[in-house]
Structures are given as structure tokens and as C-alpha cells.
Design an enzyme around this catalytic site. Structure first.
Site, mmCIF file in Angstrom:
data_model
loop_
_atom_site.group_PDB
_atom_site.id
_atom_site.type_symbol
_atom_site.label_atom_id
_atom_site.label_comp_id
_atom_site.label_asym_id
_atom_site.label_seq_id
_atom_site.Cartn_x
_atom_site.Cartn_y
_atom_site.Cartn_z
ATOM 1 N N GLY A 214 0.765 -1.187 -0.005
ATOM 2 C CA GLY A 214 -0.019 0.162 0.066
ATOM 3 C C GLY A 214 0.862 1.280 -0.103
ATOM 4 O O GLY A 214 1.859 1.204 -0.090
ATOM 5 N N PHE A 216 1.491 4.759 1.910
ATOM 6 C CA PHE A 216 1.428 5.177 3.383
ATOM 7 C C PHE A 216 1.133 6.704 3.199
ATOM 8 O O PHE A 216 0.601 7.171 4.447
ATOM 9 C CB PHE A 216 2.535 5.164 4.359
ATOM 10 C CG PHE A 216 4.249 5.588 3.857
ATOM 11 C CD1 PHE A 216 4.098 6.697 2.919
ATOM 12 C CD2 PHE A 216 5.134 4.667 4.134
ATOM 13 C CE1 PHE A 216 5.301 7.266 2.593
ATOM 14 C CE2 PHE A 216 6.285 5.153 3.369
ATOM 15 C CZ PHE A 216 6.462 6.292 2.659
ATOM 16 N N HIS A 233 13.089 10.711 7.174
ATOM 17 C CA HIS A 233 14.054 11.444 6.426
ATOM 18 C C HIS A 233 14.172 11.468 5.097
ATOM 19 O O HIS A 233 14.692 12.373 4.418
ATOM 20 C CB HIS A 233 15.582 11.178 7.021
ATOM 21 C CG HIS A 233 15.935 9.770 6.433
ATOM 22 N ND1 HIS A 233 17.291 9.371 6.663
ATOM 23 C CD2 HIS A 233 15.363 8.917 5.873
ATOM 24 C CE1 HIS A 233 17.473 8.420 5.870
ATOM 25 N NE2 HIS A 233 16.559 8.009 5.533
HETATM 26 C C1 LIG Z 1 14.948 4.231 3.319
HETATM 27 S S1 LIG Z 1 13.888 2.635 2.848
HETATM 28 C C2 LIG Z 1 13.687 1.918 4.533
HETATM 29 C C3 LIG Z 1 13.326 0.579 4.623
HETATM 30 C C4 LIG Z 1 13.187 0.004 5.723
HETATM 31 N N1 LIG Z 1 12.377 0.797 6.640
HETATM 32 C C5 LIG Z 1 14.592 -0.116 6.569
HETATM 33 O O1 LIG Z 1 14.895 0.560 7.405
HETATM 34 O O2 LIG Z 1 15.444 -0.774 5.767
HETATM 35 C C6 LIG Z 1 12.163 3.621 2.660
HETATM 36 C C7 LIG Z 1 10.990 2.422 2.285
HETATM 37 O O3 LIG Z 1 9.780 3.539 2.093
HETATM 38 C C8 LIG Z 1 8.977 2.692 1.117
HETATM 39 N N2 LIG Z 1 8.127 3.869 0.445
HETATM 40 C C9 LIG Z 1 8.272 5.028 -0.344
HETATM 41 N N3 LIG Z 1 7.263 5.601 -0.591
HETATM 42 C C10 LIG Z 1 6.019 4.728 0.142
HETATM 43 C C11 LIG Z 1 4.706 4.832 0.045
HETATM 44 N N4 LIG Z 1 4.119 5.848 -0.461
HETATM 45 N N5 LIG Z 1 3.995 3.992 0.734
HETATM 46 C C12 LIG Z 1 4.689 2.968 1.369
HETATM 47 N N6 LIG Z 1 6.126 2.667 1.475
HETATM 48 C C13 LIG Z 1 6.745 3.667 0.788
HETATM 49 C C14 LIG Z 1 10.080 2.266 -0.059
HETATM 50 O O4 LIG Z 1 9.615 1.352 -0.822
HETATM 51 C C15 LIG Z 1 11.186 1.839 1.040
HETATM 52 O O5 LIG Z 1 11.226 0.536 1.245
#
Ligand SMILES: C[S@@+](CC[C@H](N)C(=O)[O-])C[C@H]1O[C@@H](n2cnc3c(N)ncnc32)[C@H](O)[C@@H]1O
Length: 318
Positions: A214, A216, A233
Site C-alpha cells: 500500500g 502510506f 528523513h
Molecule cells: C529508506 S527505505 C527504508 C526501508 C526500511 N524501513 C529499512 O529501514 O530498511 C524507505 C522505504 O519506504 C518505502 N516507501 C516509499 N514510498 C512509500 C509509500 N508511498 N508507501 C509505502 N511505502 C513507501 C520504500 O519502498 C522503502 O522500502
């Protein structure tokens, strides 16, 4: 501690882009893996990895002069402690690939008065949409995120837990954080919530963990504890507050919010977050935040801080 000459301070920065690119090139060629059996002549090595021997020698010589690989005798290279990390399989080679590839090209477009993030101007698409269109880069990104989860799990595991909570890892990516956290808490259940294209090893999920796809900005699953690990961040204040409001709209009154992100300290001491902040600016117009900025963001998202420490910010619904 020996003090660097002022010119050396500048020189070390001026050559930074070359080091980033050199590391990416040898990571992509899997040079560290090819050296895993011991020292090798660069001509032989170049022929195996498919590189020009003169160029490979110059790349390795420069990297070795900065402590990655070692030249044992003229033209013969071996791994050292730092280059061994590149073939450990925990994401550092993928980080090298990303930093010295699509990210470095975007860094070249960073300026001080543009509306759109440098990554978007360079690659023609917003970061997450671009990754969705480039499956290999998305896979490299998710593997790179494997790096560094241990200290984060430690921080979380040291908190007080009831033991039967539903933990929602919002933007949980490859799921490794939740897998490890729940391994230590047998009574908990968990949901990894992320974009559908996020790569994860579902074989490592037991029947207490599910993946929910989904966005967020639209919705998140209901849970007792919300984890946001290196998510906020990635976003500017308006969009980071919107993510918090999505959570706040479904979170039960007693829900806890656990944010794993840096708190930028004041002063001139070296701190990785001060440079990571510029990467966040380049990739998505995101930012690392200091304590006052975290307080303001939590308030705008409908939460109040319980504690703000570097690496872990705890909050509850307002
Ligand atoms: C920097 S990564 C961090 C991943 C994980 N929390 C970690 O610490 O390893 C950011 C995550 O946010 C997810 N993300 C980006 N936009 C999103 C959205 N609109 N809805 C849900 N997840 C999203 C990305 O797919 C990615 O897996």
C-alpha cells in the site's frame, strides 16, 4: 591526533566524487569476490572480471591508497578488511553501486535554488517511481537496506514491550527489522507495509508476519506499535507530517510510534547524518532533523514526543 594541512582538508573533499565512482566500478565488477581466494596479478584479475587491466590497476591503486584493497607487490592486489566488506553479502556492494551510479549522477545536479529534487531532474522521475521502473536498481536498493539493521533491532529490543503487540513496520522494505524483532518477542505479530514492488524474503517470515502492500499517504494497517525506520528523513516536512497523520488516523489511543532516524547534533563534530542530509536533499528533497525540527514535525502529525534520542524517537498520540 595529527592535524591535516588546510589544503589537505580541501583536497580530500575535492576527490570525493572520484572515490565514490571508483568504489562503484570495482563493486559492480565484483573485484572483491574475485580476490576472495588470495592475491592476484591485475592482468589476470582484469581478464576474469572483464576490465581494461591498466584502468583496473589505477582504480585499485587509488582505492588502496585510501585503505580499500592492498597492493602486495607491483601489480598484485589482495583484499583487506575494508574490501572484504564488499563481498560479505549484506548490502555494502549494493550501496557502492547506488552511490557511485544513479545517485552520483544526481549529486552532480544538486544546486541551491531548484524546486524539484536533483534526482528527479537528472533521471526524469521521482525517486520511488524511478525505482519501480528499474527492477534491478530496486532490488539493489532493498539489498542495500539489509545493511545496518542489527543496531536498530538492538535499540528496539531494549525498550519495554508488553509482549503481545501488533507491530506495523511502515515502509518496512525487505522486512529484516521486523523478522529479527519478532524473533526476540514470541508473542507479537507484525505487518510489513510497503509499496508492492519492495523486494523481501518472505521465506524468512514466519506465520506471525504478513506483508501488506500500500501507499502510506493513503492508509496504513491498524496496530499497537508503529515503526518508521529511516522513512521520515526521505520526505520534506509537509509530506512527512502527512505520513504521520495517516498513521494517527487509524492508531488506537494508546498506540506507540517508534521512529528510527538521526537527531542531528549542534556543533562542528563529524557526524554521518550531516552528509546523509545532503543525500536526502538530492534524492527526494528529504532531510535529517535536529531535536527542534522533530518536535515540530511530531506536533504537525498529531503526536507528542516521549523521548528524542539520536537514532530513536519515541512518541504517542496527542
Ligand atoms: C529508506 S527505505 C527504508 C526501508 C526500511 N524501513 C529499512 O529501514 O530498511 C524507505 C522505504 O519506504 C518505502 N516507501 C516509499 N514510498 C512509500 C509509500 N508511498 N508507501 C509505502 N511505502 C513507501 C520504500 O519502498 C522503502 O522500502
Amino acid at each position: 591526533m595529527s592535524r591535516l594541512e588546510p589544503e589537505s582538508v580541501l583536497w580530500n573533499m575535492l576527490r570525493g566524487g572520484l572515490a565514490t565512482r571508483a568504489l562503484a566500478l570495482v563493486a559492480d565488477l565484483r573485484v572483491a569476490e574475485a580476490l576472495a581466494g588470495g592475491p592476484r596479478d591485475v592482468v589476470d584479475l582484469a581478464s576474469e572480471v572483464g576490465a581494461n587491466p591498466d584502468t583496473l590497476r589505477r582504480l585499485l591503486r587509488a582505492l588502496a591508497s585510501d585503505g580499500v584493497f592492498a597492493e602486495e607487490e607491483p601489480g598484485v592486489f589482495r583484499n583487506n578488511e575494508a574490501s572484504d566488506v564488499l563481498h560479505r553479502g549484506d548490502g555494502w556492494d549494493d550501496f557502492a553501486h547506488l552511490f557511485g551510479g544513479s545517485w552520483l549522477r544526481a549529486v552532480g545536479e544538486l544546486d541551491v535554488c531548484s524546486d524539484a529534487p536533483a534526482f528527479q531532474r537528472t533521471h526524469g522521475a521521482e525517486f520511488w517511481s524511478w525505482l519501480a521502473e528499474h527492477a534491478d536498481e530496486r532490488a539493489a536498493f532493498d539489498r542495500a537496506m539489509l545493511q545496518g539493521w542489527e543496531p536498530r533491532v538492538e535499540r528496539l529490543a531494549q525498550l519495554e514491550w508488553r509482549g503481545d503487540e501488533v507491530v506495523v513496520d511502515v515502509g518496512g522494505g525487505n522486512g529484516s527489522l521486523l523478522v529479527e524483532l519478532l524473533r526476540r518477542q514470541p508473542g507479537q505479530r507484525g505487518i510489513v507495509f510497503d509499496l508492492p514492488e519492495a523486494n523481501r524474503d518472505e521465506a524468512s517470515f514466519d506465520d506471525r508476519i504478513e506483508f501488506v502492500a500500500g501507499d502510506f499517504f493513503q492508509r496504513v494497517p491498524v496496530g499497537d506499535v508503529y515503526v518508521l525506520a529511516t522513512i521520515l528523513h526521505d520526505w520534506d516536512d509537509a509530506r512527512a507530517a502527512a505520513i504521520l497523520r495517516t498513521i494517527r488516523s487509524v492508531a488506537p489511543p494508546g498506540a506507540r510510534l517508534l521512529i528510527l532516524d538521526s537527531v542531528v547534533p549542534p556543533g562542528n563534530e563529524p557526524n554521518g547524518a550531516k552528509w546523509l542530509d545532503l543525500l536526502m536533499l538530492t534524492l527526494f528533497d528529504g532531510r535529517e532533523r535536529d531535536e527542534a525540527q522533530w518536535r515540530a514535525l511530531l506536533g504537525a502529525g498529531g503526536f507528542e514526543p516521549v523521548s528524542i534520542r539520536d537514532g530513536l524517537i519515541e512518541a504517542r498520540c496527542r
